[in-house]
Enzyme design. Sequence first.
Site, mmCIF file in Angstrom:
data_model
loop_
_atom_site.group_PDB
_atom_site.id
_atom_site.type_symbol
_atom_site.label_atom_id
_atom_site.label_comp_id
_atom_site.label_asym_id
_atom_site.label_seq_id
_atom_site.Cartn_x
_atom_site.Cartn_y
_atom_site.Cartn_z
ATOM 1 N N PHE A 36 -62.942 -15.884 -25.244
ATOM 2 C CA PHE A 36 -62.893 -17.334 -25.004
ATOM 3 C C PHE A 36 -61.511 -17.861 -24.631
ATOM 4 O O PHE A 36 -61.382 -18.877 -23.995
ATOM 5 C CB PHE A 36 -63.259 -17.993 -26.335
ATOM 6 C CG PHE A 36 -62.339 -17.492 -27.399
ATOM 7 C CD1 PHE A 36 -61.132 -18.115 -27.602
ATOM 8 C CD2 PHE A 36 -62.636 -16.346 -28.113
ATOM 9 C CE1 PHE A 36 -60.235 -17.605 -28.535
ATOM 10 C CE2 PHE A 36 -61.748 -15.849 -29.028
ATOM 11 C CZ PHE A 36 -60.548 -16.484 -29.247
ATOM 12 N N ALA A 38 -57.390 -17.984 -26.659
ATOM 13 C CA ALA A 38 -56.413 -17.424 -27.611
ATOM 14 C C ALA A 38 -56.550 -18.025 -29.007
ATOM 15 O O ALA A 38 -57.138 -19.090 -29.188
ATOM 16 C CB ALA A 38 -55.015 -17.669 -27.079
ATOM 17 N N VAL A 39 -56.009 -17.303 -29.983
ATOM 18 C CA VAL A 39 -55.926 -17.803 -31.356
ATOM 19 C C VAL A 39 -54.436 -17.950 -31.693
ATOM 20 O O VAL A 39 -53.646 -17.063 -31.378
ATOM 21 C CB VAL A 39 -56.603 -16.833 -32.354
ATOM 22 C CG1 VAL A 39 -56.471 -17.346 -33.785
ATOM 23 C CG2 VAL A 39 -58.082 -16.643 -32.014
ATOM 24 N N ASP A 149 -72.088 -9.432 -35.176
ATOM 25 C CA ASP A 149 -70.917 -8.825 -34.519
ATOM 26 C C ASP A 149 -69.948 -8.274 -35.566
ATOM 27 O O ASP A 149 -68.734 -8.507 -35.496
ATOM 28 C CB ASP A 149 -70.245 -9.850 -33.595
ATOM 29 C CG ASP A 149 -69.426 -9.183 -32.487
ATOM 30 O OD1 ASP A 149 -69.546 -7.952 -32.307
ATOM 31 O OD2 ASP A 149 -68.665 -9.893 -31.805
#
Length: 320
Positions: A36, A38-39, A149
């Site tokens: 998606f 970045a963190v 997941d």
Amino acid sequence: MPKVGNNAKEITKGLFLNEDPEKLFTDLREIGHGSFGAVYFARKASTKEVFALKKMVVTGKQAEERFEDIKKEVKILKCLKHDNIVKFECCYLRDHVVWLAMEYCLGSAFDILEVHKKSLQEDEIRAICAGALNALVYLHFELGAIHRDVKAGNVLLAVGGVVKLADFGSASLVNRASSFIGTPYWMAPEVITSMDEMLYDCKADVWSLGITCIELAEKKPPLFHMNSMAAMYHIAQSDSPKLCEARSKWSEGFNGFVESCLIKDATNRPTSKELLNDPFISDRRDSDSVVLMQLIERTKEAVRQLDQHYRMRKILINDH
Ligand code: ADP
Ligand code: MG
């Protein structure tokens, strides 16, 4: 252009806040990367508290579909309250960008494998596995949900040596599902063979936990040398994988636990709750948090020593 990002309705429904996270948070540093975006590690300007911010941009071709997935992830995270699940703080929506604020963790079990470049020790694997299993029991039996997941990259470690299951981007809030979701190498046979009429349930997570044990013991899940299509074919067609070096390196208890998680026929596979009574989990000797705090220290030391672990510098971010 899809109507995403300035959607006042979503904000008023209480799922998202409308403030500007770039003003509320300071000291942003990238600590992870996913499908998606970045963190980031971030500090709340007003309180100096530390958070992890997952930034998800919702523009482009499949924006509307993507936004629905993000809303699902946020809805699920909001329902979850468990010590072994990453704590949701709040979520912002501004200009086609969703910012998910959650409890900050030091890194994933996969990150730790990457630093040491060798398998973890059995007591460390046991402690990680026990924490993840507690999270799964809560998810499966209190919420009737499936994570879908489970893998080392989605099992995080927090300060104090606490295991935190993360990444609910694939989770399902119904306990029987038919969608083809997850990461190929960790996927249960019944997920691969599930067509619309063949449903699978939360035992698919038990399989993935068994694969995660092998991943932590051998650095890679079984069949990782194959492309994902070939691997899925093998998962569905072949006998269950086992730990290599089964007898020489790992205890009978560990071998037995992995074998139970990887019973191919899901009807005979134990549930997460039943696995709490497996001797590998129930006969604990040392305190898990002590074992994991030592693993974190060992990892920090390795990162300090070696410059090449640039990506894992994040584990030192909050040290003074
Ligand atoms: P994706 O859906 O793309 O896999 P994740 O939620 O798993 O996204 O996040 C990607 C990576 O970012 C993780 O593997 C981890 O390294 C890091 N990360 C995610 N959440 C946190 C957190 N709360 N604290 C610290 N690191 C995190
Ligand atoms: Mg992930």
